[in-house]
Design an enzyme around this catalytic site. Structure first.
Site, PDB file in Angstrom:
ATOM      1  N   ASP A   1      -2.770  -8.267  11.562  1.00  0.00           N
ATOM      2  CA  ASP A   1      -4.117  -8.681  11.181  1.00  0.00           C
ATOM      3  C   ASP A   1      -4.659  -9.860  11.992  1.00  0.00           C
ATOM      4  OD1 ASP A   1      -4.302  -6.769   9.080  1.00  0.00           O
ATOM      5  OD2 ASP A   1      -2.943  -7.995   7.906  1.00  0.00           O
TER       6      ASP A   1
ATOM      7  N   HIS B   1       5.311 -12.607   7.767  1.00  0.00           N
ATOM      8  CA  HIS B   1       5.551 -11.223   7.319  1.00  0.00           C
ATOM      9  C   HIS B   1       6.768 -11.196   6.398  1.00  0.00           C
ATOM     10  CE1 HIS B   1       6.007  -6.852   7.388  1.00  0.00           C
ATOM     11  NE2 HIS B   1       4.730  -6.846   7.721  1.00  0.00           N
TER      12      HIS B   1
ATOM     13  N   SER C   1       0.833  -1.216   0.000  1.00  0.00           N
ATOM     14  CA  SER C   1       0.000   0.000   0.000  1.00  0.00           C
ATOM     15  C   SER C   1       0.863   1.261   0.000  1.00  0.00           C
ATOM     16  CB  SER C   1      -0.975  -0.003   1.176  1.00  0.00           C
ATOM     17  OG  SER C   1      -0.306  -0.244   2.392  1.00  0.00           O
TER      18      SER C   1
ATOM     19  N   ARG D   1      11.227   4.607 -11.428  1.00  0.00           N
ATOM     20  CA  ARG D   1      11.352   3.851 -12.678  1.00  0.00           C
ATOM     21  C   ARG D   1      12.496   2.846 -12.562  1.00  0.00           C
ATOM     22  NH1 ARG D   1      11.840   0.653 -16.736  1.00  0.00           N
ATOM     23  NH2 ARG D   1      11.055   1.357 -18.752  1.00  0.00           N
TER      24      ARG D   1
ATOM     25  N   ARG E   1       2.339  -4.386  16.695  1.00  0.00           N
ATOM     26  CA  ARG E   1       0.959  -3.932  16.457  1.00  0.00           C
ATOM     27  C   ARG E   1      -0.015  -5.009  16.936  1.00  0.00           C
ATOM     28  NH1 ARG E   1       1.336  -2.849  10.130  1.00  0.00           N
ATOM     29  NH2 ARG E   1       2.110  -4.968  10.310  1.00  0.00           N
TER      30      ARG E   1
ATOM     31  N   HIS F   1      -2.128  -8.862   1.985  1.00  0.00           N
ATOM     32  CA  HIS F   1      -1.828  -7.591   2.660  1.00  0.00           C
ATOM     33  C   HIS F   1      -3.011  -7.235   3.579  1.00  0.00           C
ATOM     34  CE1 HIS F   1       0.026  -3.823   3.415  1.00  0.00           C
ATOM     35  NE2 HIS F   1      -0.266  -3.157   2.307  1.00  0.00           N
TER      36      HIS F   1
ATOM     37  N   ARG G   1      -4.038   3.738   7.181  1.00  0.00           N
ATOM     38  CA  ARG G   1      -2.858   3.734   6.330  1.00  0.00           C
ATOM     39  C   ARG G   1      -2.725   5.043   5.529  1.00  0.00           C
ATOM     40  NH1 ARG G   1       0.708  -0.279   5.097  1.00  0.00           N
ATOM     41  NH2 ARG G   1       0.532  -0.449   7.358  1.00  0.00           N
TER      42      ARG G   1
HETATM   43  N1  HAX Z   1       0.857 -19.617   6.352  1.00  0.00           N
HETATM   44  C1  HAX Z   1       1.310 -20.562   5.509  1.00  0.00           C
HETATM   45  N2  HAX Z   1       2.401 -20.426   4.741  1.00  0.00           N
HETATM   46  C2  HAX Z   1       3.068 -19.270   4.865  1.00  0.00           C
HETATM   47  C3  HAX Z   1       2.680 -18.252   5.740  1.00  0.00           C
HETATM   48  C4  HAX Z   1       1.507 -18.441   6.500  1.00  0.00           C
HETATM   49  N3  HAX Z   1       1.026 -17.513   7.307  1.00  0.00           N
HETATM   50  N4  HAX Z   1       3.565 -17.230   5.627  1.00  0.00           N
HETATM   51  C5  HAX Z   1       4.456 -17.595   4.693  1.00  0.00           C
HETATM   52  N5  HAX Z   1       4.145 -18.818   4.218  1.00  0.00           N
HETATM   53  C6  HAX Z   1       4.793 -19.540   3.138  1.00  0.00           C
HETATM   54  C7  HAX Z   1       4.709 -18.709   1.859  1.00  0.00           C
HETATM   55  O1  HAX Z   1       3.433 -18.860   1.248  1.00  0.00           O
HETATM   56  C8  HAX Z   1       5.858 -19.263   1.057  1.00  0.00           C
HETATM   57  O2  HAX Z   1       5.430 -20.487   0.521  1.00  0.00           O
HETATM   58  P1  HAX Z   1       5.944 -20.963  -0.955  1.00  0.00           P
HETATM   59  O3  HAX Z   1       7.408 -21.138  -0.806  1.00  0.00           O
HETATM   60  O4  HAX Z   1       5.177 -22.209  -1.196  1.00  0.00           O
HETATM   61  O5  HAX Z   1       5.582 -19.848  -1.903  1.00  0.00           O
HETATM   62  C9  HAX Z   1       6.907 -19.556   2.142  1.00  0.00           C
HETATM   63  O6  HAX Z   1       6.179 -19.668   3.386  1.00  0.00           O
HETATM   64  C10 HAX Z   1       7.942 -18.459   2.266  1.00  0.00           C
HETATM   65  O7  HAX Z   1       7.281 -17.224   2.468  1.00  0.00           O
HETATM   66  P2  HAX Z   1       7.967 -16.062   3.326  1.00  0.00           P
HETATM   67  O8  HAX Z   1       9.234 -15.675   2.631  1.00  0.00           O
HETATM   68  O9  HAX Z   1       8.028 -16.431   4.741  1.00  0.00           O
HETATM   69  O10 HAX Z   1       6.860 -14.913   3.237  1.00  0.00           O
HETATM   70  P3  HAX Z   1       6.684 -13.819   2.106  1.00  0.00           P
HETATM   71  O11 HAX Z   1       7.574 -12.664   2.393  1.00  0.00           O
HETATM   72  O12 HAX Z   1       6.767 -14.415   0.742  1.00  0.00           O
HETATM   73  O13 HAX Z   1       5.147 -13.427   2.327  1.00  0.00           O
HETATM   74  C11 HAX Z   1       3.236 -12.893   3.615  1.00  0.00           C
HETATM   75  C12 HAX Z   1       4.726 -12.663   3.450  1.00  0.00           C
HETATM   76  C13 HAX Z   1       2.712 -11.905   4.626  1.00  0.00           C
HETATM   77  C14 HAX Z   1       2.538 -12.648   2.280  1.00  0.00           C
HETATM   78  C15 HAX Z   1       2.997 -14.352   4.085  1.00  0.00           C
HETATM   79  O14 HAX Z   1       3.608 -14.524   5.353  1.00  0.00           O
HETATM   80  C16 HAX Z   1       1.536 -14.719   4.159  1.00  0.00           C
HETATM   81  O15 HAX Z   1       0.953 -15.120   3.144  1.00  0.00           O
HETATM   82  N6  HAX Z   1       0.876 -14.579   5.369  1.00  0.00           N
HETATM   83  C17 HAX Z   1      -0.538 -14.823   5.504  1.00  0.00           C
HETATM   84  C18 HAX Z   1      -1.345 -13.650   4.999  1.00  0.00           C
HETATM   85  C19 HAX Z   1      -1.198 -12.459   5.912  1.00  0.00           C
HETATM   86  O16 HAX Z   1      -1.352 -12.543   7.113  1.00  0.00           O
HETATM   87  N7  HAX Z   1      -0.940 -11.280   5.317  1.00  0.00           N
HETATM   88  C20 HAX Z   1      -0.822 -10.017   6.075  1.00  0.00           C
HETATM   89  C21 HAX Z   1       0.630  -9.623   6.305  1.00  0.00           C
HETATM   90  C22 HAX Z   1       0.765  -8.349   7.083  1.00  0.00           C
HETATM   91  C23 HAX Z   1       0.251  -7.216   6.295  1.00  0.00           C
HETATM   92  O17 HAX Z   1       0.770  -6.781   5.279  1.00  0.00           O
HETATM   93  N8  HAX Z   1      -0.860  -6.702   6.692  1.00  0.00           N
HETATM   94  O18 HAX Z   1      -1.496  -5.797   5.956  1.00  0.00           O
END
Ligand code: HAX
Length: 435
Positions: A372, A317, A240, A418, A326, A270, A398
């Protein structure tokens, strides 16, 4: 000129030479190398953005202008009888880097109050949406609709000096922020309360006025303040904040940029994760027939979700490597105000079992809860059970950080963003796979 604006002007004047000096004398200093996995992995950890408004340490969590969240909550001025600080005070801090006095906060409260009235056409746009629309798409459109009000655009057409961009952007930003509680509460009224709008009260501050327009009394005013403050900023690289900055870098005005920011927030990885947490918990609650699950049942539920290829919402995260402060602030609020609440017991049990399960699964780099995981429970407890709406609340909060950043982007003359892309062939050549 308001104290906030004149102090900001002074800060901008002090800051500009620092950026000019870096660019003129140290432009060739190398910051870091970039790896193939960073390029293919969503640019994780590449230091390529600047913001002085907040900084996210992986182990400590967010600091706003150098203050940890507990310090922010402790030091910002509060209304009499309130546990949570004024949102207006936080905006003052984000913009200027200084803790405001009570008088300075009240000046911002009055300023927002004078700017709060929504043009009639915004209500009409919200009314025109079909009933099953997601509140985030309505929120984004309502903001977009007001683009015609942009002061910056009008000034730009008359031949604005680059050094003055920030001034009209500041006016646009404050005009927009002041209207967000009205927009959000009307979307709520329209979707879930038969369109019965509660008029705003000009005597109330941002958080209290929002609570009032949502039809809620105390302590929902404090819940709103806590919510907007905890969600305000998370440095520059999250989807965002980055989207807001990116769109604004083409000199699109704050209406275009904030609407775009809201669209980025609306994804389940997100900001939408807060509604996903509640959807997931309600599913579990249904399966449990109202019973609190045992630890073993909770573990099974978490594993079932993982084994079906889904993520555990509210956990993990991209930057953080510890429990999100938070989350902790909101957890402490729950422990104080709703320790026996059924859904809080669910989240508490999740906190006990999820991190170890994610560690055992061995994929997530951060097994700990993020902002969250807890926020929707509090809304549900206070009667806001329509969880599709939760990300709109996130968007209101935000906007404070994103708009403070855009004002500073303009003040420091940050250029059009860019970055360079390359092809897979080129990556393979760089990696030595292909000649
Ligand atoms: N549950 C299951 N698997 C998870 C996970 C979770 N909560 N968090 C990470 N993983 C997995 C990823 O999907 C990824 O799997 P693949 O290798 O199969 O693609 C692996 O673990 C490595 O991911 P990572 O490097 O730890 O995490 P990223 O930086 O790629 O992604 C995310 C960060 C927040 C998107 C991820 O932790 C996630 O999907 N969490 C659940 C959704 C969530 O709570 N989102 C909100 C985040 C906070 C925020 O921005 N709020 O607005």
């Amino acid at each position: 000129m308001s104290e906030l604006k004149s102090l900001l002007y002074q800060k901008i004047e002090e800051h500009r030479p620092r950026v000019a000096n870096l660019l003129q004398k140290y432009g060739d200093v190398k910051i870091a190398d970039v790896t193939v996995s960073q390029v293919l992995g969503g640019m994780r950890g590449i230091k390529s953005l600047v913001t002085d408004i907040s900084y996210l340490d992986p182990n400590e969590g967010i600091r706003y202008r150098g203050y940890t969240l507990p310090e922010v909550f402790e030091k910002l001025p509060k209304a009499k009888g309130s546990e949570m600080p004024y949102v207006e005070g936080l905006f003052f801090l984000l913009l200027t880097g200084e803790m405001p006095t009570d008088a300075q906060v009240h000046e911002v409260i009055n300023d927002f109050s004078n700017r709060r009235i929504l043009p009639r056409y915004v209500y009409e746009v919200i009314d025109a949406y079909p009933c099953c629309s997601h509140p985030m798409s309505i929120f984004s459109s309502a903001i977009m609709t007001m683009q015609r009000e942009s002061f910056f655009n009008r000034k730009y057409k008359t031949g604005l000096n680059k050094m003055d961009y920030w001034d009209s952007t500041y006016e646009d930003a404050l005009n927009l922020i002041a209207k967000l509680p009205e927009i959000a509460s009307y979307i709520y009224a329209k979707l879930y309360r038969d369109g019965k709008r509660i008029q705003s009260n000009p005597a109330l501050d941002f958080g209290a006025n929002f609570a009032h327009m949502m039809g809620k009394g105390k302590p929902y005013d404090d819940v709103s303040r806590m919510y907007f403050i905890t969600h305000a900023d998370h440095e520059g690289g999250n989807v965002s904040a980055h989207t807001g900055h990116l769109v604004a870098s083409s000199l699109s005005d704050v209406y275009y940029s904030t609407s775009a920011m809201v669209n980025g927030l609306a994804g389940p990885l997100h900001g939408l994760a807060n509604q996903e947490v509640l959807r997931w918990l309600q599913d579990m609650r249904e399966k449990m027939g109202g019973e609190i699950p045992t630890e073993a049942q909770m573990k099974q539920f978490v594993w079932d979700t993982l084994n079906s290829g889904q993520v555990i919402p509210g956990y993990g995260h991209a930057v953080l490597r510890k429990t999100d402060p938070r989350y902790t602030i909101q957890r402490e609020f729950c422990l104080k105000n709703m320790p026996d609440y059924e859904l809080f017991k669910y989240t508490d049990l999740l906190y006990k079992v999820v991190p170890q399960i994610l560690l055992d699964q061995g994929k997530a780099k951060n097994p700990w809860p993020n902002v969250d995981a807890q926020s929707g429970i509090i809304q549900w407890y206070y009667g806001i059970t329509e969880f599709d709406f939760y990300t709109v609340l996130f968007g209101v909060g935000r906007s404070l950080g994103v708009l403070a950043n855009i004002i500073w982007d303009r003040a420091l003359g940050y250029p059009l963003e860019r970055p360079k892309s390359i092809t897979t062939d080129m990556l393979e050549q760089l990696a030595g796979v292909k000649k």
